[in-house]
Design a protein around this motif. Structure first.
Motif, mmCIF file in Angstrom:
data_model
loop_
_atom_site.group_PDB
_atom_site.id
_atom_site.type_symbol
_atom_site.label_atom_id
_atom_site.label_comp_id
_atom_site.label_asym_id
_atom_site.label_seq_id
_atom_site.Cartn_x
_atom_site.Cartn_y
_atom_site.Cartn_z
ATOM 1 N N TYR A 51 0.833 -1.203 0.000
ATOM 2 C CA TYR A 51 0.000 0.000 0.000
ATOM 3 C C TYR A 51 0.871 1.258 0.000
ATOM 4 C CZ TYR A 51 -4.304 -2.687 0.901
ATOM 5 O OH TYR A 51 -5.377 -3.540 0.814
ATOM 6 N N GLY A 52 1.955 1.234 0.755
ATOM 7 C CA GLY A 52 2.865 2.374 0.774
ATOM 8 C C GLY A 52 3.504 2.626 -0.584
ATOM 9 N N LYS A 53 3.965 1.560 -1.245
ATOM 10 C CA LYS A 53 4.570 1.710 -2.574
ATOM 11 C C LYS A 53 3.573 2.276 -3.571
ATOM 12 C CE LYS A 53 8.083 -1.874 -2.370
ATOM 13 N NZ LYS A 53 8.556 -3.140 -2.909
ATOM 14 N N CYS A 54 2.311 1.904 -3.399
ATOM 15 C CA CYS A 54 1.265 2.334 -4.330
ATOM 16 C C CYS A 54 0.626 3.657 -3.914
ATOM 17 C CB CYS A 54 0.192 1.242 -4.439
ATOM 18 S SG CYS A 54 0.786 -0.287 -5.169
ATOM 19 N N ARG A 55 1.198 4.310 -2.916
ATOM 20 C CA ARG A 55 0.695 5.596 -2.428
ATOM 21 C C ARG A 55 -0.707 5.509 -1.829
ATOM 22 N NH1 ARG A 55 3.071 10.468 -4.182
ATOM 23 N NH2 ARG A 55 5.028 10.120 -5.271
ATOM 24 N N GLU A 56 -1.055 4.360 -1.349
ATOM 25 C CA GLU A 56 -2.345 4.159 -0.680
ATOM 26 C C GLU A 56 -2.103 4.260 0.827
ATOM 27 O OE1 GLU A 56 -5.401 3.673 -2.053
ATOM 28 O OE2 GLU A 56 -4.511 4.024 -4.025
ATOM 29 N N PHE A 57 -1.737 5.477 1.267
ATOM 30 C CA PHE A 57 -1.286 5.674 2.640
ATOM 31 C C PHE A 57 -2.379 5.458 3.675
ATOM 32 C CE2 PHE A 57 1.574 8.292 0.011
ATOM 33 C CZ PHE A 57 2.716 7.532 0.210
ATOM 34 N N GLU A 58 -3.604 5.765 3.315
ATOM 35 C CA GLU A 58 -4.707 5.552 4.252
ATOM 36 C C GLU A 58 -4.866 4.057 4.549
ATOM 37 O OE1 GLU A 58 -9.438 6.332 4.240
ATOM 38 O OE2 GLU A 58 -8.185 8.018 3.582
ATOM 39 N N SER A 59 -4.780 3.232 3.518
ATOM 40 C CA SER A 59 -4.872 1.782 3.710
ATOM 41 C C SER A 59 -3.668 1.254 4.486
ATOM 42 C CB SER A 59 -4.971 1.064 2.363
ATOM 43 O OG SER A 59 -6.158 1.434 1.696
ATOM 44 N N ALA A 60 -2.479 1.747 4.147
ATOM 45 C CA ALA A 60 -1.269 1.324 4.862
ATOM 46 C C ALA A 60 -1.373 1.703 6.335
ATOM 47 C CB ALA A 60 -0.030 1.963 4.234
ATOM 48 N N ARG A 61 -1.832 2.902 6.598
ATOM 49 C CA ARG A 61 -1.947 3.383 7.982
ATOM 50 C C ARG A 61 -2.995 2.601 8.757
ATOM 51 N NH1 ARG A 61 0.753 7.223 11.333
ATOM 52 N NH2 ARG A 61 -0.251 6.717 13.301
ATOM 53 N N GLN A 62 -4.076 2.215 8.088
ATOM 54 C CA GLN A 62 -5.113 1.424 8.752
ATOM 55 C C GLN A 62 -4.547 0.080 9.206
ATOM 56 O OE1 GLN A 62 -8.644 0.816 6.417
ATOM 57 N NE2 GLN A 62 -9.588 -0.493 7.932
ATOM 58 N N ALA A 73 6.207 10.605 8.282
ATOM 59 C CA ALA A 73 7.229 9.652 8.733
ATOM 60 C C ALA A 73 7.708 10.022 10.130
ATOM 61 C CB ALA A 73 8.402 9.635 7.748
ATOM 62 N N SER A 74 7.940 11.308 10.362
ATOM 63 C CA SER A 74 8.384 11.770 11.680
ATOM 64 C C SER A 74 7.330 11.511 12.753
ATOM 65 C CB SER A 74 8.710 13.266 11.641
ATOM 66 O OG SER A 74 9.811 13.504 10.810
ATOM 67 N N GLY A 75 6.060 11.635 12.362
ATOM 68 C CA GLY A 75 4.976 11.362 13.316
ATOM 69 C C GLY A 75 4.980 9.919 13.775
ATOM 70 N N TRP A 101 15.792 3.818 13.508
ATOM 71 C CA TRP A 101 16.515 5.095 13.523
ATOM 72 C C TRP A 101 17.110 5.371 12.145
ATOM 73 C CZ3 TRP A 101 16.660 8.706 17.308
ATOM 74 C CH2 TRP A 101 16.282 8.335 18.599
ATOM 75 N N THR A 102 17.703 4.346 11.551
ATOM 76 C CA THR A 102 18.342 4.506 10.247
ATOM 77 C C THR A 102 17.324 4.864 9.170
ATOM 78 O OG1 THR A 102 20.091 2.970 10.889
ATOM 79 C CG2 THR A 102 19.797 3.355 8.527
ATOM 80 N N ALA A 103 16.154 4.225 9.207
ATOM 81 C CA ALA A 103 15.104 4.533 8.226
ATOM 82 C C ALA A 103 14.705 6.002 8.313
ATOM 83 C CB ALA A 103 13.892 3.633 8.440
ATOM 84 N N MET A 104 14.602 6.519 9.538
ATOM 85 C CA MET A 104 14.218 7.917 9.705
ATOM 86 C C MET A 104 15.324 8.847 9.202
ATOM 87 S SD MET A 104 11.616 9.666 10.700
ATOM 88 C CE MET A 104 11.806 11.092 9.644
ATOM 89 N N ILE A 112 7.493 4.371 8.086
ATOM 90 C CA ILE A 112 8.434 5.493 7.932
ATOM 91 C C ILE A 112 9.010 5.492 6.520
ATOM 92 C CG2 ILE A 112 10.715 6.334 8.658
ATOM 93 C CD1 ILE A 112 9.893 5.305 11.523
ATOM 94 N N THR A 113 9.443 4.335 6.072
ATOM 95 C CA THR A 113 10.024 4.215 4.730
ATOM 96 C C THR A 113 8.992 4.540 3.654
ATOM 97 O OG1 THR A 113 11.577 2.552 5.545
ATOM 98 C CG2 THR A 113 11.230 2.650 3.159
ATOM 99 N N SER A 114 7.777 4.033 3.823
ATOM 100 C CA SER A 114 6.722 4.302 2.835
ATOM 101 C C SER A 114 6.453 5.798 2.710
ATOM 102 C CB SER A 114 5.430 3.575 3.229
ATOM 103 O OG SER A 114 5.583 2.194 3.133
ATOM 104 N N TYR A 115 6.309 6.448 3.834
ATOM 105 C CA TYR A 115 6.065 7.890 3.808
ATOM 106 C C TYR A 115 7.266 8.646 3.217
ATOM 107 C CZ TYR A 115 1.826 7.713 6.763
ATOM 108 O OH TYR A 115 0.575 7.494 7.270
#
Length: 196
Positions: A69-80, A109-111, A124-127, A97-100
């Motif tokens: 979902y993150g790769k496909c920019r479907e952030f609402e679904s990924a977050r759910q 991502a920071s949130g 930590w590294t991903a951020m 974090i990586t998806s965002y």
């Protein structure tokens, strides 16, 4: 989508149509193929099948769903999917974090990063990497300093990200310190980095 990934997805749907029920290994493999091909609709169908089969609570399936979902920019679904997981899951947080960050959504991502109580080196590294990739060099170095205060040991990938930020900011002293830290802790760097 490449022909191999198309075959994987097509075989999966043929299998389901023949009433051969997939297990968690099949579903994660198909989701991986969907992610590489950015096949969001196929991913949604696989997700629905996982729900019907009672496999949607499987951690590996959830992580793959978040990733695709993150790769496909479907952030609402990924977050759910993420919100349904354990609060202390650093791996799931790292996927979010990586998806965002991969799509320039640094504040989101920071949130996620800020809400995580226990962070491992990979998180930590991903951020830090996400901040560097998005041109937020000063913030990346701030996160690295916070990582140091929390006594989390960086790995070579962390240090390459920090060195990249240092080189782009012209932070020679910090770059030298990182290089000395690597030598002192016998951390080998297999990446090409500008020597400071």
């Amino acid at each position: 989508m490449s022909s191999c990934r198309l075959v994987i997805v097509r075989l999966y749907f043929e299998m389901v149509n023949e009433y051969i029920f997939p297990d968690k290994y099949v579903i994660t493999s198909v989701l991986k193929a969907c992610g590489f091909g950015l096949a969001v609709e196929d991913s949604r169908q696989v997700h629905a099948q996982a729900l019907k089969l009672g496999l949607s609570s499987n951690r590996s399936i959830r992580l793959k769903l978040m990733g695709v979902y993150g790769k496909c920019r479907e952030f609402e679904s990924a977050r759910q999917v993420f919100d349904e997981m354990s609060e202390s899951d650093a791996v799931a947080a790292t996927v979010m974090i990586t998806s965002y960050a991969d799509h320039g959504l640094v504040d989101e991502a920071s949130g996620v990063f800020g809400q995580l109580r226990e962070k491992d080196t990979v998180c930590w590294t991903a951020m830090i990497d996400g901040l560097v990739k998005n041109g937020e060099m000063n913030r990346a170095l701030e996160v690295f300093r916070e990582m140091q205060r929390e006594n989390v040991r960086p790995n070579e990938v962390t240090l390459v990200c920090v060195l990249s930020a240092c080189s782009q900011l012209g932070a020679l002293e910090l770059g030298r310190w990182v290089r000395l830290y690597m030598e002192k802790n016998k951390i080998e760097c297999n990446y090409i980095v500008v020597v400071l």
